[in-house]
Each structure stands twice: as C-alpha cells, then as structure tokens.
Enzyme design. Structure first.
Site, short mmCIF file in Angstrom:
data_model
loop_
_atom_site.label_atom_id
_atom_site.label_comp_id
_atom_site.label_asym_id
_atom_site.label_seq_id
_atom_site.Cartn_x
_atom_site.Cartn_y
_atom_site.Cartn_z
N ASN A 1 40.64 16.96 -9.53
CA ASN A 1 40.22 15.90 -10.46
C ASN A 1 39.85 16.43 -11.85
O ASN A 1 40.20 15.83 -12.85
CB ASN A 1 39.10 15.06 -9.85
CG ASN A 1 37.89 15.88 -9.50
OD1 ASN A 1 37.99 17.05 -9.14
ND2 ASN A 1 36.72 15.29 -9.63
N GLU B 1 30.28 21.74 -3.04
CA GLU B 1 30.11 20.58 -3.91
C GLU B 1 31.11 19.54 -3.42
O GLU B 1 32.32 19.68 -3.63
CB GLU B 1 30.33 20.99 -5.37
CG GLU B 1 29.27 21.99 -5.83
CD GLU B 1 29.49 22.56 -7.23
OE1 GLU B 1 30.57 22.41 -7.79
OE2 GLU B 1 28.54 23.17 -7.74
N CYS C 1 33.53 13.33 -9.18
CA CYS C 1 32.63 13.24 -8.02
C CYS C 1 31.35 12.48 -8.36
O CYS C 1 30.71 11.90 -7.49
CB CYS C 1 32.30 14.63 -7.52
SG CYS C 1 31.67 15.68 -8.85
N GLU D 1 24.67 25.06 -7.67
CA GLU D 1 25.17 26.03 -8.65
C GLU D 1 24.67 25.58 -10.01
O GLU D 1 24.11 24.50 -10.15
CB GLU D 1 26.70 26.14 -8.58
CG GLU D 1 27.16 26.70 -7.23
CD GLU D 1 28.59 27.22 -7.23
OE1 GLU D 1 29.05 27.72 -8.26
OE2 GLU D 1 29.24 27.10 -6.16
P1 NAD Z 1 40.22 18.14 -0.76
O1 NAD Z 1 39.04 18.39 0.07
O2 NAD Z 1 41.36 17.43 -0.17
O3 NAD Z 1 40.81 19.50 -1.33
C1 NAD Z 1 40.02 20.41 -2.07
C2 NAD Z 1 40.65 21.78 -1.98
O4 NAD Z 1 40.56 22.25 -0.64
C3 NAD Z 1 42.14 21.82 -2.33
O5 NAD Z 1 42.41 23.01 -3.03
C4 NAD Z 1 42.80 21.82 -0.97
O6 NAD Z 1 44.09 22.38 -0.96
C5 NAD Z 1 41.84 22.67 -0.18
N1 NAD Z 1 41.87 22.47 1.27
C6 NAD Z 1 42.21 21.35 1.95
N2 NAD Z 1 42.09 21.56 3.28
C7 NAD Z 1 41.66 22.84 3.45
C8 NAD Z 1 41.36 23.64 4.58
N3 NAD Z 1 41.47 23.17 5.83
N4 NAD Z 1 40.95 24.92 4.36
C9 NAD Z 1 40.83 25.41 3.11
N5 NAD Z 1 41.12 24.69 2.00
C10 NAD Z 1 41.52 23.42 2.16
O7 NAD Z 1 39.68 17.37 -2.06
P2 NAD Z 1 40.52 16.75 -3.24
O8 NAD Z 1 41.19 15.51 -2.76
O9 NAD Z 1 41.34 17.82 -3.88
O10 NAD Z 1 39.37 16.36 -4.28
C11 NAD Z 1 38.66 15.18 -4.28
C12 NAD Z 1 37.33 15.35 -3.59
O11 NAD Z 1 36.57 16.36 -4.24
C13 NAD Z 1 36.45 14.10 -3.65
O12 NAD Z 1 35.85 13.92 -2.40
C14 NAD Z 1 35.42 14.45 -4.71
O13 NAD Z 1 34.21 13.74 -4.61
C15 NAD Z 1 35.24 15.90 -4.46
N6 NAD Z 1 34.66 16.53 -5.64
C16 NAD Z 1 33.35 16.96 -5.59
C17 NAD Z 1 32.77 17.52 -6.72
C18 NAD Z 1 31.35 17.99 -6.72
O14 NAD Z 1 30.98 18.75 -7.61
N7 NAD Z 1 30.52 17.59 -5.78
C19 NAD Z 1 33.52 17.67 -7.89
C20 NAD Z 1 34.83 17.21 -7.88
C21 NAD Z 1 35.40 16.66 -6.76
#
Ligand code: NAD
Length: 503
Positions: free
Chosen positions: A172, A271, A305, A484
């Site tokens: 994002n 996060e 997020c 963090e």
């Molecule tokens: P996601 O969890 O699908 O993927 C995040 C990352 O994890 C990607 O690089 C993905 O390839 C990797 N990944 C997926 N499955 C994995 C596994 N089994 N093992 C290791 N790595 C794996 O999330 P997304 O769809 O890319 O992002 C959106 C989400 O991120 C939303 O839920 C959003 O709220 C959250 N987000 C949180 C913050 C925060 O600071 N709290 C900031 C931005 C986004």
C-alpha cells in the site's frame, strides 16, 4: 547497474543484481525450464509493465548467507558515525533521483503523482534522516547498584545489532513502509533481506541501486522477490539464518509468520491490519472536521492501515458531517496518475477490488444506505482496465455488521450516530483490532480524555496520520505486536548485553 533489465525487475543479492539467466530462480536450485517470474501490473490500466524475477529457495539462501557474511566482515562493528553518514548519503541520493522513485512508485501502485511526491518518496528520505538522528543521539542504560558494606556495582547495557533481519512488507505504501524498517535496521548495524510485496516490486529494487551507489557494503541490503508461502516470503521467514522478522501486512499473514518462526523463537515486530474509528463530537468546527475526516477515509484510496473505516458522529451533527463527507467525496478526482489534478488512484489489483466489492454486497444485504459511491466507475480509455472503485459512504449499519467489523482496505466508511461520550468510547473500542483512532472535538479536556481511552497504538486529536518519526508506532490486538519508531526501533533492531561490574 540497474534494477530493471528490459522488462525484468531483478533480485539484489550480495551487492549485485541477479540476472534471470543466472539459473532458474537465480539461486541455481531450480529445475523448471525458463525463468521463474511473474507480471508486474499497472493498477491504473491493468496493463503489464514489467516481469519480476521470482527468487527460488536457493537464491533466498544466498541472500541470507551474504547478509551473515557482511555482518561478520565488519558491518556489525562499523562506527555509528560511519553508518549514520551512509544513511544521510542515501537520503541525499534518493532526493537526487527523486523523480525516478516517483515513477517507480506510480508504476507499482497507480497512485497520484502528487501523493507519490509529497508522501511516499518524501517520507523515504525522511526515514533515512530521522533514524540517522535517532541512532546518533542514542545513549545506553546504566545503573549504580548499592551493595552491602557500602560497596557498589555498575550495570550497563551494550546494544548490539540483532543480526540478519528479514523485512517483509506490503503494497500500500511500499517505499515508505520499506524504508521505515530498513533505515533503523541499517542504522543499528544489521544486515537485511527484504521481501517486497509481489504487487509492488519496483521501489525496493531501485533502492538497492541507491544503497550501492552510496557505498553500502555488499550483502548488507538484499532484495528477494516473490509471494508468501511456498515462495520468497515463506523461504525467508523459515530460513534458520535469520535473527528476527519485521513484518507489515495483514493480521492473517502475521499469524502465519509467527507460526513459521516459532520453532526457532525469533523476535518479531508486527504492524498489521486495522479497523480504525473516528469519534466526532458535536462541538467541532464541521468544515475542519470534514476536511480531516475525508483525508482519513479516502487517502491512498483507503489503502492505509491507519485509514478510518468507522466514523462515529454525535447525533446533533450527524447530518452535517455526513453531508460534508459526501460533498468531499464528490470533489475527489479519479484518473490519470500522472495528472496533477488527480487526487485518487485505483485499488492495487482486481483481486483486491473483488474483495472490496464483496463488502459492498454485504453492506447492501445488511440494509445499508449508500450515501455516495458503491460502484465501479467508468473512466474511459485505458483506465477502464484498471482496478478503480468509487469512494463510498454508508449509513444504517451497526457494530454487529461484518462491514463494520472487518478490515476492508478501500475508500469506504460506515457513519454511525452516538449520543454520549461513554457510548462513543464503547463503540470505538468494540473491535478485535487496535491500530489507530482519531477524536474530533474543540473541548481540550475531552480530546485528551477520549484519546487516552482509545484501545489503540496511536490516537490523534483533530488530525490524522500526523507523524513524528521519533514516536512509537504500532498496534494492539489483531493490529500487531511491538512498536517501531524512535527508541522503540532501537529496541527491536538491537539486543542488549548487560554488563555488571563489582566496583
Ligand atoms: P499481506 O499480509 O497479504 O502481505 C504482506 C507481505 O507478506 C507481502 O510481501 C506478502 O508477499 C508476504 N506474505 C504473504 N504470505 C506470507 C507468508 N506465508 N510468509 C511470509 N510472507 C508472506 O498484506 P498486503 O495485502 O500486502 O497488505 C495489506 C495489509 O497490510 C492490510 O491488512 C493493512 O492493514 C496492512 N498494513 C499494516 C500497516 C501497519 O503499519 N500496521 C501498514 C500498512 C499495511
């Protein structure tokens, strides 16, 4: 040395880009014919703009091994001054190549050029500078301990790098979130293996060029592209050579990563997702509140997020706030990311849009009134192949509805009335998540009181997403683990050894 060759976006391991011709997955461990790879799609048009070289298990292993070697060969013991100067040079170099980063961010996400410039790339620069400052100013704990007989002991803690840190990030705010972790990790003397989202590989690869240009030793920053389980993300987090994982992404994936690292008991910093509330009291300046709220609902097409998806409004100003937000939604300009008039980009992918549209159906089934939006817009020409969605506001829902309980991650919010402060706090805290909240009021004491009562990591009063990078960032409940930012980052990216000397 560039991140892209022709249409390939490449992995970066041990100080060099790995050519897709260098074995199947680049690690020499693959048996399939041809290169492992996947398409990078422009979310604004749906058109493929590059091919991404997917790292196989052997290449991930090479990256972790290179990171370990870089630590051993001296990076972990570099003088703080040397590291912080390197971070500052990286910030300067990103500024020099600013428009290339802007272009890569837009190619990855389809976001408007003004946002890429003012938020994403500007924050990447700020992240490197801020963590150089934090590390340069950091002290260490020490205690004089009184002993029997008038003797004393001196306790002091020496902070050492955590080691090889796996950095797994989402799509994002890809460059912003990546540098938010890479800058403090490097500042503390760690080596990193980065796994960017499969949706947004471009800027992480470009950053590799910059870090090499400013003299970061080979192996300290590595990038492996791919997906989650059964691909680069899974290989990396399961690798026995990593010393910790810093992860930003969905709560479900966070839980999976936790399971993966559990057998080797590695520290994690998570996060995760949010279902963030805004609480709007009837003493607000309506126009000011609507301006802030519309940012918090619609920024980055709701794909932050921290974005607000639940807006609780005191009953006597409910119609004014709802009307104001509808009017602001009408002012948003969806369209060509390169136009300075554009305020709002597409969702990241068709798959994500399908998920958001699923919530549109659920809202309808729950009897919601759609105040605005609710459709896929027709923008004409190339853009109709993109994953666009209308900014959408609902009334008529309650905290019992899935639309109000689950993270949607789109430009959407449910508006719900309340009568008393106590009720508002109860409604806002009635969630499994706990990332962020915002409180809108002109009553100073109420602002502090309600913000402190929010069961979240970050609560804003009369603003949203205003960050001081020295302050702690993170969430509770399903929204994460640990913090963090500033000193909190130092704590995650280092391990203290306490030395006790009897004097
Ligand atoms: P996601 O969890 O699908 O993927 C995040 C990352 O994890 C990607 O690089 C993905 O390839 C990797 N990944 C997926 N499955 C994995 C596994 N089994 N093992 C290791 N790595 C794996 O999330 P997304 O769809 O890319 O992002 C959106 C989400 O991120 C939303 O839920 C959003 O709220 C959250 N987000 C949180 C913050 C925060 O600071 N709290 C900031 C931005 C986004």
């Amino acid at each position: 040395m560039t991140a892209e060759t022709g249409r390939w976006i490449r992995n970066f391991v041990d100080g060099r880009f790995v050519d897709p011709d260098d074995g199947d997955g680049g690690g020499g461990g693959g048996a399939r014919a041809g290169h492992r790879g996947f398409d990078a799609t422009d979310p604004a048009t749906g058109l493929v703009h590059a091919r991404v070289h997917e790292a196989d298990e052997a290449l991930v292993d090479r990256a972790v091994t290179a990171a370990r070697r870089a630590l051993r060969e001296g990076w972990a013991d570099t003088a703080v001054r040397e590291r912080t100067e390197l971070l500052r040079r990286a910030a300067d170099r990103i500024e020099e190549r600013f428009e290339e980063f802007v272009a890569a961010e837009i190619a990855d996400t389809g976001k408007p050029v003004t946002q890429a410039r003012e938020l994403d790339v500007a924050r990447a620069v700020a992240n490197f500078r801020a963590f150089a400052d934090v590390v340069a100013a950091a002290g260490q704990e020490s205690f004089l301990t009184d002993l029997a007989g008038g003797k004393r002991a001196l306790n002091y803690a020496v902070r050492k790098p955590l080691g090889v840190v796996a950095v797994v990030v989402p799509w994002n705010l890809p460059l912003l979130l990546l540098t938010w972790k890479v800058a403090p990790a490097l500042a503390c003397g760690n080596a990193v293996v980065v796994k960017p989202s499969e949706e947004t590989p471009g800027t992480a690869a470009l950053l590799a060029e910059v870090l090499a240009e400013v003299g970061l030793p080979a192996g300290v920053y590595n990038v492996v592209h791919g997906f989650g389980g059964g691909s680069a993300g899974g290989y990396l987090t399961a690798h026995p050579g990593i010393d910790g994982v810093t992860f930003t992404g969905s709560s479900a994936t966070g839980a999976q990563v936790m399971r993966t690292v559990a057998p080797r008991v590695r520290p994690v910093s998570f996060e995760l997702g949010g279902k963030n509330a805004a609480v709007v009291f009837d003493d607000v300046d309506v126009d000011e509140a609507v301006t802030g709220l519309s940012r918090s609902v619609f920024a980055n097409t709701g794909q932050v997020c921290l974005c607000t998806e639940r807006v609780y409004v005191q009953r006597s100003v409910f119609d004014d706030i709802a009307g104001g937000l509808v009017e602001r939604a009408g002012r948003l300009r969806l369209g060509d990311p390169l136009s300075e008039e554009t305020t709002t980009g597409p969702l990241i992918s068709h798959a994500h849009r399908d998920k958001v549209l699923g919530y549109f159906d659920l809202a309808e089934q729950a009897g919601a009134t759609v105040l605005t939006g609710g459709q896929v817009p027709r923008l004409g020409a190339d853009l109709d192949g993109g994953s666009w969605i209308e900014p959408t506001l609902w009334t008529g829902l309650t905290n019992a509805d899935r639309v109000v309980r689950e993270e949607i991650f789109g430009p959407v919010a449910a508006l719900i009335p309340f009568d008393t402060e106590e009720e508002a706090i109860g409604l806002a805290n009635d969630t499994d998540y706990g990332l962020a909240a915002s409180v809108w009021t002109n009553d100073l004491r109420r602002g502090h009181r309600v913000a402190q009562a929010m069961n979240v990591g970050m609560a804003w009063v009369n603003t949203w997403f205003l960050r001081d990078l020295r302050s702690p960032f993170g969430g509770v409940g399903l929204s994460g683990l640990g913090r963090e930012g500033g000193e909190s980052s130092l704590h995650f990216y280092t391990e203290p050894t306490n030395v006790c000397v009897q004097l």
